[in-house]
Design a protein around this motif. Structure first.
Motif, mmCIF file in Angstrom:
data_model
loop_
_atom_site.group_PDB
_atom_site.id
_atom_site.type_symbol
_atom_site.label_atom_id
_atom_site.label_comp_id
_atom_site.label_asym_id
_atom_site.label_seq_id
_atom_site.Cartn_x
_atom_site.Cartn_y
_atom_site.Cartn_z
ATOM 1 N N GLY A 95 21.777 56.545 88.739
ATOM 2 C CA GLY A 95 20.496 56.863 88.128
ATOM 3 C C GLY A 95 19.628 55.629 88.083
ATOM 4 O O GLY A 95 19.714 54.766 88.947
ATOM 5 N N HIS A 96 18.794 55.525 87.071
ATOM 6 C CA HIS A 96 17.960 54.339 86.932
ATOM 7 C C HIS A 96 17.694 54.054 85.464
ATOM 8 O O HIS A 96 17.695 54.953 84.620
ATOM 9 C CB HIS A 96 16.634 54.500 87.687
ATOM 10 N N ARG A 97 17.479 52.786 85.174
ATOM 11 C CA ARG A 97 17.107 52.372 83.832
ATOM 12 C C ARG A 97 15.607 52.558 83.634
ATOM 13 O O ARG A 97 14.849 52.713 84.597
ATOM 14 C CB ARG A 97 17.487 50.900 83.604
ATOM 15 N N ARG A 98 15.187 52.520 82.399
ATOM 16 C CA ARG A 98 13.763 52.561 82.101
ATOM 17 C C ARG A 98 13.090 51.341 82.711
ATOM 18 O O ARG A 98 13.628 50.238 82.687
ATOM 19 C CB ARG A 98 13.552 52.595 80.592
ATOM 20 N N PRO A 110 18.137 50.509 89.509
ATOM 21 C CA PRO A 110 19.279 51.422 89.588
ATOM 22 C C PRO A 110 20.293 51.180 88.478
ATOM 23 O O PRO A 110 20.444 50.068 87.971
ATOM 24 C CB PRO A 110 19.876 51.144 90.973
ATOM 25 N N LEU A 111 20.986 52.256 88.132
ATOM 26 C CA LEU A 111 21.947 52.228 87.033
ATOM 27 C C LEU A 111 23.172 53.039 87.408
ATOM 28 O O LEU A 111 23.051 54.124 88.002
ATOM 29 C CB LEU A 111 21.301 52.823 85.773
ATOM 30 N N LEU A 112 24.342 52.533 87.082
ATOM 31 C CA LEU A 112 25.571 53.304 87.234
ATOM 32 C C LEU A 112 25.701 54.189 86.004
ATOM 33 O O LEU A 112 26.038 53.723 84.917
ATOM 34 C CB LEU A 112 26.774 52.367 87.368
ATOM 35 N N PRO A 118 29.689 48.626 81.850
ATOM 36 C CA PRO A 118 28.771 47.496 81.692
ATOM 37 C C PRO A 118 28.690 46.661 82.967
ATOM 38 O O PRO A 118 28.979 45.452 82.973
ATOM 39 C CB PRO A 118 29.381 46.722 80.526
ATOM 40 N N LEU A 119 28.314 47.306 84.061
ATOM 41 C CA LEU A 119 28.168 46.641 85.344
ATOM 42 C C LEU A 119 26.765 46.907 85.884
ATOM 43 O O LEU A 119 26.189 47.968 85.641
ATOM 44 C CB LEU A 119 29.205 47.164 86.353
ATOM 45 N N ALA A 120 26.216 45.947 86.613
ATOM 46 C CA ALA A 120 24.898 46.093 87.218
ATOM 47 C C ALA A 120 25.064 46.404 88.705
ATOM 48 O O ALA A 120 26.023 45.960 89.349
ATOM 49 C CB ALA A 120 24.088 44.820 87.035
ATOM 50 N N LYS A 193 13.912 42.596 92.133
ATOM 51 C CA LYS A 193 14.782 43.758 91.952
ATOM 52 C C LYS A 193 15.748 43.535 90.794
ATOM 53 O O LYS A 193 16.057 44.456 90.038
ATOM 54 C CB LYS A 193 15.536 44.061 93.249
ATOM 55 N N ALA A 194 16.227 42.304 90.638
ATOM 56 C CA ALA A 194 17.102 41.998 89.506
ATOM 57 C C ALA A 194 16.340 42.111 88.191
ATOM 58 O O ALA A 194 16.868 42.623 87.191
ATOM 59 C CB ALA A 194 17.693 40.594 89.653
#
Length: 265
Positions: A95-98, A110-112, A118-120, A193-194
């Protein structure tokens, strides 16, 4: 919170996460990188791993080659997660973060999502290549660019700092200068991106990447709120690619980078 002998919250009975592996990544500040060639046509085996929204996005792409690149990269990310975490690839949800820039919920880095760990993560694709990275910390960014000739106008454009422009102008026109420009560009894009804001809203001519240094090196982003500092390094994945990895400066950026060579779908 450390996982101990159990699974992290969000792991279901069909996809038990090896907690020790996740703890190791976090404790050592590791980053894991996968890359692959993308097919020219959509592979049904890749498509089977995508979620509905990703499937719709692929259908909306005009060129099948672009769709195949997108589909392989999203599927490749799930296969990589399966390899790293010991879960069925199809159970991984991306998914994705805000958005940290505008606060919108409909886009962001992007988000797991599943398993909730707790991983990027970060993804990149370019001209038939895909790259995926998983790492410790709150933010990570990877950018890949296929090496190719660069328009001369870009060497004098607004995307470069004064120091970057001087570095490139001191080089003779030709392939070496094109490679150097891609080195600058991938470092910049890996950082934005980070950070999570992308290229929009970032003053690229203020984002100094120190192209005269081999790295790892520190790059400061001034786009939103207080300045943030990132450790950036170039990755040698292929003679045809320029690739940069950005991690938040600190313990999460001091750990080893593990490269996982392509093994096919």
């Amino acid at each position: 919170m450390r996982a101990g002998a159990g699974a992290y919250p969000g792991a279901d009975s069909a996809a038990v996460v090896t907690a020790a592996a996740v703890d190791r990544i976090i404790a050592r500040g590791e980053a894991h990188v996968w890359w692959w060639r993308c097919p020219e046509r959509v592979d049904p085996a890749d498509l089977a791993l995508l979620e509905t929204e990703e499937f719709r996005r692929a259908l909306g792409m005009l060129a099948e080659r672009d769709a195949a690149e997108f589909v392989r990269t999203r599927a490749g990310a799930r296969r990589a997660l399966g390899e790293l975490l010991g879960i069925p690839p199809a159970t991984a949800r991306l998914g994705h973060r805000r958005c940290p820039g505008c606060g919108a919920d409909d886009h962001g880095p992007p988000l797991l999502v599943r398993p909730a760990l707790p991983l990027a993560i970060s993804l990149s694709r370019t001209a038939g290549w895909g790259v995926f990275v998983v790492g410790a910390g709150l933010g990570i960014g990877v950018d890949a660019e296929a090496l190719r000739p660069v328009r001369e106008s870009l060497f004098a454009g607004s995307v470069l700092t004064a120091a970057e422009r001087r570095h490139l102008e001191a080089m003779a026109p030709g392939p070496a200068r094109h490679v150097a420009f891609h080195r600058v560009w991938t470092r910049k894009e890996a950082v934005v991106k980070a950070v999570g804001v992308g290229l929009v809203g970032t003053e690229l001519d203020q984002l100094e990447t120190h192209p005269d240094r081999d790295g790892p090196l520190r790059v400061t982003h001034h786009g939103i709120g207080s300045p943030t500092t990132w450790t950036v390094e170039d990755l040698r994945l292929s003679d045809h690619l320029a690739v940069a990895l950005a991690r938040a400066a600190g313990p999460a950026a001091r750990g080893p980078v593990h490269l996982h060579p392509p093994t096919g779908p």
